[in-house]
Design a protein around this motif. Structure first.
Motif, PDB file in Angstrom:
ATOM      1  N   ASN A  79      -8.925  82.317 -39.784  1.00  0.00           N
ATOM      2  CA  ASN A  79      -8.303  83.540 -39.281  1.00  0.00           C
ATOM      3  C   ASN A  79      -9.120  84.136 -38.157  1.00  0.00           C
ATOM      4  O   ASN A  79      -8.854  85.220 -37.703  1.00  0.00           O
ATOM      5  CB  ASN A  79      -8.156  84.569 -40.409  1.00  0.00           C
ATOM      6  N   ILE A 185       1.840  85.367 -40.552  1.00  0.00           N
ATOM      7  CA  ILE A 185       1.401  84.087 -40.006  1.00  0.00           C
ATOM      8  C   ILE A 185       0.192  83.623 -40.805  1.00  0.00           C
ATOM      9  O   ILE A 185      -0.764  84.379 -41.004  1.00  0.00           O
ATOM     10  CB  ILE A 185       1.033  84.211 -38.514  1.00  0.00           C
ATOM     11  N   SER A 186       0.267  82.382 -41.263  1.00  0.00           N
ATOM     12  CA  SER A 186      -0.827  81.828 -42.041  1.00  0.00           C
ATOM     13  C   SER A 186      -1.219  80.476 -41.464  1.00  0.00           C
ATOM     14  O   SER A 186      -0.353  79.635 -41.232  1.00  0.00           O
ATOM     15  CB  SER A 186      -0.421  81.679 -43.510  1.00  0.00           C
ATOM     16  N   ASN A 188      -4.226  83.390 -40.582  1.00  0.00           N
ATOM     17  CA  ASN A 188      -4.116  84.606 -39.784  1.00  0.00           C
ATOM     18  C   ASN A 188      -4.750  84.414 -38.406  1.00  0.00           C
ATOM     19  O   ASN A 188      -5.950  84.229 -38.309  1.00  0.00           O
ATOM     20  CB  ASN A 188      -4.816  85.732 -40.538  1.00  0.00           C
ATOM     21  N   PRO A 189      -3.987  84.460 -37.320  1.00  0.00           N
ATOM     22  CA  PRO A 189      -4.553  84.222 -35.986  1.00  0.00           C
ATOM     23  C   PRO A 189      -5.004  85.516 -35.326  1.00  0.00           C
ATOM     24  O   PRO A 189      -4.746  86.617 -35.820  1.00  0.00           O
ATOM     25  CB  PRO A 189      -3.371  83.623 -35.226  1.00  0.00           C
ATOM     26  N   ALA A 194      -1.350  84.934 -31.834  1.00  0.00           N
ATOM     27  CA  ALA A 194      -0.105  85.367 -32.459  1.00  0.00           C
ATOM     28  C   ALA A 194       0.988  85.583 -31.413  1.00  0.00           C
ATOM     29  O   ALA A 194       2.156  85.249 -31.629  1.00  0.00           O
ATOM     30  CB  ALA A 194      -0.333  86.651 -33.259  1.00  0.00           C
ATOM     31  N   ILE A 197       2.302  82.249 -30.395  1.00  0.00           N
ATOM     32  CA  ILE A 197       3.210  81.716 -31.409  1.00  0.00           C
ATOM     33  C   ILE A 197       4.572  82.373 -31.301  1.00  0.00           C
ATOM     34  O   ILE A 197       5.622  81.712 -31.348  1.00  0.00           O
ATOM     35  CB  ILE A 197       2.605  81.934 -32.812  1.00  0.00           C
ATOM     36  N   TYR A 236       7.286  76.483 -38.799  1.00  0.00           N
ATOM     37  CA  TYR A 236       5.978  75.815 -38.761  1.00  0.00           C
ATOM     38  C   TYR A 236       5.720  75.375 -37.329  1.00  0.00           C
ATOM     39  O   TYR A 236       6.523  74.650 -36.746  1.00  0.00           O
ATOM     40  CB  TYR A 236       5.932  74.622 -39.713  1.00  0.00           C
ATOM     41  N   SER A 238       2.724  73.913 -34.621  1.00  0.00           N
ATOM     42  CA  SER A 238       1.406  73.332 -34.405  1.00  0.00           C
ATOM     43  C   SER A 238       1.011  73.564 -32.954  1.00  0.00           C
ATOM     44  O   SER A 238       1.713  73.142 -32.039  1.00  0.00           O
ATOM     45  CB  SER A 238       1.435  71.834 -34.712  1.00  0.00           C
ATOM     46  N   LYS A 264      -3.614  72.839 -34.539  1.00  0.00           N
ATOM     47  CA  LYS A 264      -3.665  73.717 -35.696  1.00  0.00           C
ATOM     48  C   LYS A 264      -2.251  74.113 -36.084  1.00  0.00           C
ATOM     49  O   LYS A 264      -1.448  74.498 -35.226  1.00  0.00           O
ATOM     50  CB  LYS A 264      -4.492  74.965 -35.377  1.00  0.00           C
ATOM     51  N   PHE A 266       0.489  76.429 -38.023  1.00  0.00           N
ATOM     52  CA  PHE A 266       0.695  77.794 -38.492  1.00  0.00           C
ATOM     53  C   PHE A 266       2.043  77.897 -39.190  1.00  0.00           C
ATOM     54  O   PHE A 266       3.031  77.316 -38.741  1.00  0.00           O
ATOM     55  CB  PHE A 266       0.664  78.784 -37.326  1.00  0.00           C
ATOM     56  N   ARG A 267       2.058  78.641 -40.266  1.00  0.00           N
ATOM     57  CA  ARG A 267       3.323  78.941 -40.954  1.00  0.00           C
ATOM     58  C   ARG A 267       3.698  80.381 -40.645  1.00  0.00           C
ATOM     59  O   ARG A 267       2.876  81.299 -40.785  1.00  0.00           O
ATOM     60  CB  ARG A 267       3.171  78.763 -42.465  1.00  0.00           C
TER      61      ARG A 267
END
Length: 1013
Positions: A79, A185-186, A188-189, A194, A197, A236, A238, A264, A266-267
């Motif tokens: 994170n 977001i997991s 955590n960015p 974020a 994304i 999702y 990446s 990386k 991210f969900r």
């Protein structure tokens, strides 16, 4: 990784029937093209969330191997912010919560004005009876506490002046619905990642998002002008993380152990929270209707996020301000800090409608350099560190280094990584003495580990390492760390740094106006993106034009050899001089002494002349200062100020020489010294003597102005006053005030400890006027309270003491209480009103049958509204006027003020440098039923009665004195707590703030005097 066919996921979604709006966003992040072409993405609706794990079992991210166990400790939760920029763009080094998934709690909005809490209650006079004087019980059904409404359409007194205000009208469609979504977001960015994304989602999922261009705050709140296809969505994505190569200091090289690019995953979970429209905001802004309604904070916050979307993508956000190196570049201000220009923006409800307040702003950031170089710049005793690599740190030096580095975020340069670390402290041992256990439990020496794994020989072996974990021993050598960009400088700026920052932000009105206009029209400002059009917002590019009024100065009363002399300040800056006049009430000082700390032989030799000239200047002003001190001047070395017990013995010796009846102690210092706080505390609490400090560099000039200023401060402290209103307040406002019906003016303020101080108490001060109708002498009460507590906890007791003091001095309790509260942000207005109004009433209830009329007004200086003269004819010979500040007495209570509540802007002073900042007065409670003209005139007249100068001040004196008194209480705490703070800063875990230690008790000799001036 190839991009997956989205139709597989979409076939399983149950979509809503709605129109599709296809849009493209031309304002993409400048680095997106290089990053997002590699990303892989999957989208799922809520109906299929449980199917994901069996359908794509291998896509869940696993922690990557950590090559440097000692530096990272256990695998760090992903994170932490990472950064692909090589120049200053935006803060990527802010602390993040150490959790793998984002919290489900929504962010609390920080709007212009907070709504009244549901629990806010009004108590009737019959129910306001309590035994403790502070907490009062209900005796009847509570009603909503409603802030004071504007009593009229605004004031009428004074000639009109045409002005411009830095408020820009925002027109919105009240029927426009805004859909609020919660984003998780997991892992955590950072905010920066974020936003990347979010942009990727918009670019590749336009159909799922119904073609919307939503606005995102970078954390958990997403706002859309149209409803998405589903209430719950899961994606999702990446993203590649690019790690740029970084050179080691001093030219060393190393072998890269990692790849240049990391993917990386991210969900992203998006869930509909609410559907809001602007109907309530439109009603709030309307002047029609008498019903009070709270500010619809949710809709206002949504619009605020919309207007910040584009600037936040290009600037460094700090609070409500945004900074960019493109607004004039960065300027080194010394001490490892740089100044950066930017702008402030905030939506405000006003009489003209919704307005965007935009202002020029400057702040300091940590310079992005190596930690060793940073310490060389920041700390004087480490200036030669690069030439003395074997140097270690003493215990005191180590504390100063730790204080300078604590909470700063750094990245390492001995290997390629995107990880950022926060500095929690320093190791007790030097680097060469540090050992750690690797994953196999084998003990390794730190310096050997770097030599073996990175071919790097640690050079500063006698310095401690950085401790980068709050609870576990995780170390990083200082020389391998760089300060992250975009971190606001939270340390206390030195005098030189402050001067440079002020110079950067000091623009004359015309220049400041031009900068603000450029922000509104330029590529960084709130109108630079497409979000305004997307949400049907129309933002004016022109400042608000309005009319103000210029209040006339009051006639003043001065002394003239035992007679009263009147004077009306007629200069454009409203200053007056005392060349042919005396102060209104001069004091007699027979017993005084002088003590000197440091100074050259030449400076010390000038003391006799200084005493003679000061006595002469006091005599010219109607103040008697004995030409002979009670003992010869005492000359002490500066080091005495470092020794508290020795300093106290020296001061007590002087007091004994005056038979414990010393009226004044003048202290002359070679330069500003940290022992100033100890001197004041000892003099006022242990010895019981008033003190006046000055510096040799100022004293040696023997300036008449300097001597006069010193004389005015001395006179005020000992019990005199500089000026009084010639026409008393009862004669000016007979409808409200009568000579035989006393009035007390109260001022209150709270000062908080340094931002990096997690433990020290806050300090609250309340002052009260003790003479009526002059109302120019104030007694103070100062208390410590819980760390960063804004509500004044002991307000009831403090007000009760001041009322008792007033009763003793005047012989009667005041019929009216006018309370000026400083230091309150708009989000806290109603909480402060609710609790502190109750405390004041509780204090009154301790006197049988006493129910005075109370007016409660908040005073604000820390706002961003600026007023400029309106240039009607730019070719006029009078054009020079328009680069001047607005004149003293300028008041504005229309157009840019609150739609219904009782507030106004008053510029009571003349701005010598920069652009004047008017003071904002907001009357939250008014049982005295002032008209606009009456309250504005009252405040402006009081601004002429400040004891320290011969000009009107920018802040109403009760609030000004409260601020000075609170600062004095802070001085009492700072030196005595410095060792405690430094000791606590070495701990690895943060504890709750301790109970506030009480302030030392003031001596009876100074308690009733204005010692804090």
């Amino acid at each position: 990784m190839e991009e997956t066919d989205e139709s597989n996921g979409n076939k399983k979604c149950i979509t809503k029937t709605r129109s599709f709006r296809g849009r493209t966003n031309p304002h993409k992040h400048q680095y997106q093209h290089h990053l997002l072409q590699y990303s892989s993405q999957f989208v799922f609706c809520n109906q299929n969330q449980n199917q994901y794990h069996s359908y794509y079992p291998a896509l869940l991210p696993l922690p990557s191997p950590i090559p440097l166990q000692l530096a990272l400790g256990p695998p760090t939760p992903p994170n932490q912010s990472f950064q692909w920029k090589t120049h200053l763009q935006k803060s990527s080094c802010k602390p993040k919560s150490p959790t793998f998934a984002a919290s489900s709690d929504n962010q609390v909005s920080d709007g212009a004005i907070a709504p009244a809490p549901k629990g806010l209650q009004q108590r009737t006079n019959e129910s306001l009876k309590g035994d403790d004087g502070r907490r009062i019980t209900h005796t009847r059904k509570p009603q909503a506490l409603i802030p004071a409404r504007r009593p009229d359409s605004g004031g009428k007194e004074g000639p009109v002046i045409s002005l411009l205000a830095n408020h820009f009208l925002v027109q919105f469609d009240s029927s426009q619905k805004i859909y609020h979504y919660n984003v998780e977001i997991s892992p955590n960015p950072s905010k920066e990642v974020a936003r990347m994304i979010k942009q990727r989602l918009v670019d590749n999922n336009s159909h799922v998002l119904s073609g919307a261009l939503p606005a995102y705050d970078g954390r958990k709140n997403l706002y859309s002008p149209v409803e998405f296809q589903n209430d719950k969505l899961e994606f999702y994505i990446s993203l590649p993380i690019l790690a740029s190569k970084l050179a080691l200091p001093y030219g060393e090289t190393y072998e890269s152990q990692e790849k240049h690019q990391q993917l990386k995953l991210f969900r992203i979970n998006i869930k509909l929270v609410s559907k809001i429209d602007g109907t309530e905001l439109g009603n709030y802004l309307s002047k029609e209707g008498d019903d009070w309604i709270p500010l619809p904070q949710d809709y206002l916050h949504a619009l605020d996020v919309v207007l910040r979307e584009s600037p936040a993508e290009k600037c460094i956000a700090v609070g409500r301000s945004l900074y960019s190196s493109t607004m004039g570049g960065t300027k080194e201000i010394g001490g490892g800090a740089v100044g950066l220009r930017g702008f402030f923006q905030s939506l405000r409800p006003t009489q003209q409608g919704l307005a965007l307040n935009v202002d020029f702003s400057v702040t300091a950031f940590h310079e992005s350099i190596g930690v060793i170089l940073y310490l060389q710049k920041r700390l004087e005793f480490l200036r030669d560190l690069s030439q003395r690599k074997t140097r270690g740190l003493t215990g005191e030096e180590r504390k100063k280094v730790e204080k300078a580095l604590k909470n700063i975020r750094v990245f390492v340069c001995h290997r390629e990584t995107v990880q950022r670390y926060r500095i929690y402290g320093l190791t007790e041992a030097a680097t060469e003495n540090l050992w750690f256990a690797d994953r196999d439990g084998k003990n390794l020496r730190l310096v050997n580990y770097f030599k073996d794994h990175y071919s790097y020989d640690i050079q500063f072996r006698n310095l401690p390492c950085l401790q980068i974990s709050r609870s576990k021993p995780c170390y990083l050598p200082m020389e391998l760390c760089m300060i992250c960009e975009g971190q606001k400088f939270l340390g206390k700026l030195s005098d030189d740094q402050t001067a440079r920052i002020l110079k950067m932000g000091c623009q004359r009105p015309r220049e400041r106006k031009a900068i603000i206009d450029e922000v509104m029209r330029g590529p960084l400002g709130p109108t630079s993106g497409n979000q305004g059009k997307e949400f049907d917002l129309h933002i004016s590019r022109e400042m608000t034009r309005l009319n103000g009024r210029i209040l006339q100065p009051p006639k003043l009363k001065l002394g003239d050899r035992g007679h009263v002399r009147d004077l009306v300040p007629s200069r454009h800056d409203r200053q007056w001089n005392l060349l042919d006049s005396h102060v209104f009430e001069g004091t007699r000082i027979d017993r005084w002494a002088l003590i000197s700390f440091g100074g050259t032989p030449d400076q010390k030799s000038s003391i006799a002349k200084f005493i003679n000239l000061l006595s002469q200047r006091c005599e010219q002003l109607g103040i008697f200062l004995n030409r002979k001190t009670i003992m010869s001047p005492q000359f002490e070395p500066t080091q005495v100020l470092n020794n508290v017990s020795l300093l106290e013995s020296k001061l007590k010796k002087i007091q004994r020489a005056a038979s414990n009846n010393l009226q004044l102690l003048v202290c002359v210092m070679e330069k500003k010294h940290k022992g100033y706080g100890d001197l004041k505390r000892i003099a006022e609490t242990r010895v019981g003597v008033l003190s006046q400090c000055c510096l040799y560099p100022n004293l040696s000039k023997f300036s008449s102005q300097f001597l006069a200023n010193l004389a005015l401060k001395i006179n005020a402290k000992v019990g005199g006053c500089t000026v009084a209103l010639y026409n008393s307040l009862p004669s000016q406002m007979p409808r409200l005030f009568q000579t035989d019906e006393r009035v007390i003016f109260l001022g209150a303020d709270v000062t908080h400890p340094h931002p990096l101080d997690d433990f020290s108490p806050s300090v609250a001060a309340v002052v009260g006027s003790m003479n009526w109708p002059a109302a120019n002498k104030y007694v103070s009460r100062i208390r410590s309270q819980t760390h960063r507590q804004e509500i004044i906890q002991d307000l009831g007791a403090m007000v009760g003491e001041l009322l008792d003091e007033f009763n003793q001095d005047v012989g009667k309790l005041p019929k009216r209480i006018i309370f000026f509260r400083d230091g309150v942000s708009e989000t806290q207005f109603y909480k402060v009103l609710k609790e502190e109004l109750e405390s004041i009433r509780g204090a009154c209830s301790t006197f049988p049958g006493y129910k005075p009329l109370i007016t409660f007004a908040v005073v604000q200086k820390r706002h961003h509204t600026r007023l400029f003269p309106f240039e009607t004819d730019q070719s006029s010979t009078q054009n020079q006027f328009f680069d001047e500040n607005i004149p003293p007495g300028t008041v504005v209570d229309t157009v840019i003020t609150h739609p219904k509540e009782f507030d106004f802007y008053l510029c009571s002073h003349w701005g010598v440098k920069g652009t004047s900042r008017p003071t904002h007065y907001h009357v939250l409670w008014d049982e005295n039923q002032f008209t606009s003209d009456e309250f504005q005139k009252l405040v402006y007249n009081l601004c002429y009665t400040f004891v320290r100068c011969t000009k009107p001040v920018s802040l109403v004196p009760p609030a000004f004195y409260a601020h000075l008194a609170a600062y004095r209480g802070r001085l009492y705490l700072e030196r005595s707590e410095s060792s405690t703070f430094m000791k606590s800063s070495t701990t690895l875990s943060r504890a709750a703030p301790p109970k506030a230690a009480p302030l030392p008790k003031l001596s009876e000799n100074v308690k009733k005097l204005m010692f804090y001036c």
